[in-house]
Design an enzyme around this catalytic site. Structure first.
Site: not given
Ligand code: GUN
Length: 285
Positions: A53, A97, A120
């Site tokens: 990311k 995350q 998110d």
């Molecule tokens: N863990 C798995 N997918 C995601 C996501 O799209 N965002 C976040 N913050 N954590 C995740």
């Protein structure tokens, strides 16, 4: 039937190119869009996701900050960091995350992120806006799936869509987006009786269960479109999805591969959400 393989890498690249142009415009106007990504603990898969990311941000010309904390960080310390990022004018998006260590209340953490920086789209206020048809941020993975269906010109209006997996991250927001686009939606979960009955009546099947190859070709209606959100490692160390690609590709009209399907789209849509957050912040100054 020869299935179309939906190329998430190619579509994500074109979306990232557009984000890079918008980021350059904002930067030229004196506002460099910024994303903060927080990782607590050292889960190897999460580390890879977070690194990807941050790298994608840098490549698109966004400012990104990666903060990594030990698994024993206290909840209070994490909430304080989020509050500081909420107040930081160089940061337009905040992503924590998931999953978080068990001693930390994920709901509380998500609710502490300013809704206007919740790239998110997990904050209750953003979930509510999505549910009521006025989304501020669409959660990245379902948003990416919608872009893939759009690019493939899949008819969503009037379609029967079945989602396998009812998580807050994928299944539930996916249902909202498909429903808003005119599909008749069923969300299946691990308790669903006769899952194959549901999937085999669907024009669009989205699978996000975390169970390797659990949806097979015999569970799919001929000509359906199948989107595989899963990413799993086989005992031999190969990546595979939640759909059994080999048997499914014999019956579907289109399918996403793993890797190279939904994964790259999730990152591309995170960049879209971040640039939108920055553009809104600029409009509000
Ligand atoms: N863990 C798995 N997918 C995601 C996501 O799209 N965002 C976040 N913050 N954590 C995740």
């Amino acid at each position: 039937m020869t299935a179309r393989i939906i190329d998430g890498v190619k579509l994500a690249a074109s979306i990232r190119e557009d984000v890079a142009k918008r980021a350059a415009n904002l930067t030229a106007a004196g506002m460099r869009p910024g994303l903060a990504v927080i990782l607590v603990g050292s889960d190897p898969a999460s580390q890879v996701y977070v690194r990807n990311k941050v790298a994608a941000c840098e490549k698109a010309g966004l400012h990104s900050v990666m903060e990594q904390y030990p698994a024993d960080m206290t909840q209070e310390e994490l909430l304080k960091r989020i509050q500081a990022l909420n107040a930081d004018p160089t940061i337009h998006g905040i992503l924590v995350q998931l999953p978080l260590p068990k001693h930390i209340d994920s709901h509380l953490v998500i609710e502490t992120i300013a809704a206007s920086k919740d790239v998110d789209g997990f904050h209750v206020s953003n979930a509510g806006l999505l549910m009521t048809g006025k989304p501020l941020f669409r959660p990245c993975t379902p948003y990416g799936v919608m872009k893939m269906l759009e690019s493939e010109k899949v008819e969503i209006r009037g379609a029967v869509a079945v989602i396998v997996g009812a998580s807050n991250i994928v299944g539930k927001p996916m249902a909202m987006l498909l429903q808003s686009a005119g599909a008749t939606v069923t969300i299946c979960n691990s308790k669903t009786r006769d899952l194959a009955w549901h999937t085999s009546h669907a024009d669009i099947v989205v699978v996000a269960t975390g169970k390797p190859r659990m949806v097979t070709g015999s569970m799919i209606k001929p000509g359906a479109v199948v989107i595989d959100v899963g990413i799993n490692r086989t005992p031999e160390g190969k990546l595979c999805g939640d759909v059994d690609f080999e048997s499914a590709k014999e019956v579907v009209s289109a399918i996403t591969p793993v890797p190279g399907g939904v994964g790259p789209m999730t990152i591309a849509m995170l960049l879209v959400n971040t640039i939108e957050a920055a553009e809104r912040a600029r409009a509000n100054t």
